[in-house]
Design a protein around this motif. Structure first.
Motif, PDB file in Angstrom:
ATOM      1  N   GLY A 192       0.841  -1.181   0.000  1.00 15.02           N
ATOM      2  CA  GLY A 192       0.000   0.000   0.000  1.00 15.02           C
ATOM      3  C   GLY A 192       0.876   1.231   0.000  1.00 15.02           C
ATOM      4  N   GLY A 193       1.093   1.839  -1.163  1.00  8.22           N
ATOM      5  CA  GLY A 193       1.975   2.995  -1.246  1.00  8.22           C
ATOM      6  C   GLY A 193       3.406   2.634  -0.900  1.00  8.22           C
ATOM      7  N   GLU A 194       3.941   3.293   0.129  1.00 10.66           N
ATOM      8  CA  GLU A 194       5.313   3.049   0.576  1.00 10.66           C
ATOM      9  C   GLU A 194       5.362   2.012   1.691  1.00 10.66           C
ATOM     10  N   GLN A 195       4.230   1.389   1.978  1.00  5.66           N
ATOM     11  CA  GLN A 195       4.170   0.432   3.075  1.00  5.66           C
ATOM     12  C   GLN A 195       3.807  -0.968   2.587  1.00  5.66           C
ATOM     13  N   PHE A 196       4.099  -1.927   3.458  1.00  5.91           N
ATOM     14  CA  PHE A 196       3.782  -3.328   3.202  1.00  5.91           C
ATOM     15  C   PHE A 196       3.141  -3.882   4.464  1.00  5.91           C
ATOM     16  N   PHE A 197       2.008  -4.578   4.311  1.00  2.53           N
ATOM     17  CA  PHE A 197       1.245  -5.077   5.448  1.00  2.53           C
ATOM     18  C   PHE A 197       1.222  -6.601   5.397  1.00  2.53           C
TER      19      PHE A 197
END
Length: 372
Positions: free
Chosen positions: A240-245
């Motif tokens: 998600g954008g610059e993040q990873f979940f």
């Protein structure tokens, strides 16, 4: 193709619901549930003979694969559909610049020549672009991920089982010609199983269960660096954008893709067998024990939790609802702000995705519905 209306009556009570939801298939109905306050209605605009074990949305088309088909759908219906033989739909998929790459399981994993298959199609008309088959060595039978960047389609394969010497493989393929550019075996890094693949900052990111993430140069396949703190287990995660979940060890964690550091961690009960659902405000995860958790994407604060009957196998979200499907054939709708149950019904659903104000769900067939 058939059309009709699926009426979903809002459940009363707490997040468990009272089991009183009614479902009506067909255009005409003698009940008066449409006049009841709080009703959620899915108007099914079409049912298509497309087997649907997995579904993805790339911003233009919904792509599905299953036991005998691979197809692209849009609000007008089936854009294209191809039959597949001696292979079945797998979880690997990537789409970029007019090419859609699918991973397929061999129909018989125990056959001597069993191996993961990958096929590329023109995303506009479904024309075959190229095919790639992993080595027939008994340890690369499952497609585990796909990603496209810098003109290269990277595809990953491995096999499960302690009796096998694990050596996950990532293959780089020229996305235009289908020619193999490189092969990178990750067993030397301690990798056992691939959990998923994505791209970030021009690199191929390979989730390695229990061993973090390996970052590969798409031109050579060389491992440029590793993010050992980013944990994905075998189910992978969601960018998600610059993040990873990703969910692991009864926790859901939001990581920074730049360095693998964590922004927040939330507690969950049970193991997740699918990637978290991520949109602009929520991160929703479901578990094998039927627990559902909705976290604020920015802060990690738990907004609500609920439960469903069976192992969660698909989650998607519309403007006002979160939709959860289980392996026992149940569809549950939650109010996305409060978590109250607005619908429960029994349907055969293996895959589900929300796109262009429509909910697509299916198993033996695919169904396209608008939400009123």
């Amino acid at each position: 193709m058939s059309a009709g209306c699926l009426r979903l009556q809002e459940a009363s009570g707490d997040n468990q619901g009272d089991g009183s939801s009614t479902t009506t298939d067909g255009g005409d109905s003698s009940d008066d549930s449409s006049s009841m306050a709080g009703e959620v209605e899915l108007s099914v605009g079409g049912s298509f003979e497309v087997s649907t074990s997995h579904a993805w949305f790339d911003g233009v088309n919904v792509y599905v694969s299953g036991g005998s088909d691979v197809a692209a759908l849009n609000p007008d219906g089936i854009r294209w559909q191809n039959e597949i033989d001696e292979i079945t739909g797998g979880r690997a998929f990537a789409s970029k610049s007019g090419t859609a790459v699918f991973g397929f399981n061999p129909s018989d994993h125990s056959a001597p020549n069993a191996a993961a298959h990958f096929r590329a199609y023109n995303s506009a008309d479904g024309a075959d672009s190229w095919q790639y088959k992993a080595p027939e060595d008994e340890i690369h039978n499952y497609p585990r991920g796909a990603a496209i960047t810098e003109g290269v389609a990277a595809v990953g394969s491995n096999r499960y089982g302690s009796e096998f010497e694990p050596d996950p493989l990532v293959t780089g393929i020229d996305v235009e010609s289908g020619e193999v550019q490189w092969e990178t075996y990750l067993g030397s890094t301690g990798a056992q199983y691939l959990s998923g693949m994505w791209t970030y900052d021009g690199l191929i990111c390979v989730g390695v269960a229990f061993n973090g993430v390996a970052l590969l140069d798409p031109s050579t396949g060389n491992v440029e660096s590793e993010l050992s703190a980013l944990r994905t287990l075998t189910t992978g995660g969601t960018v998600g954008g610059e993040q990873f979940f990703a969910a692991a060890d009864s926790e859901l964690t939001a990581y920074e893709l730049a360095d693998g550091s964590s922004n927040w961690t939330g507690s969950i009960e049970g193991r997740s067998y699918i990637e978290p659902m991520v949109d602009s405000t929520l991160v929703v995860v479901g578990t094998g024990t039927g627990n559902v958790y909705a976290f604020d994407r920015t802060t990690g604060e738990l907004g609500w939790d609920g439960s469903v009957d069976g192992q969660v196998n698909a989650i998607t979200a519309s403007t006002d609802r979160v939709w959860v499907a289980t392996n026992s054939g149940g569809l549950t709708g939650f109010d996305r702000a409060e978590g109250s149950v607005v619908h429960r019904s029994t349907r055969d659903i293996e895959a589900m995705v929300y796109a262009d104000d429509r909910l697509l769900f299916g198993a033996d067939e695919a169904h396209m519905a608008t939400i009123d």
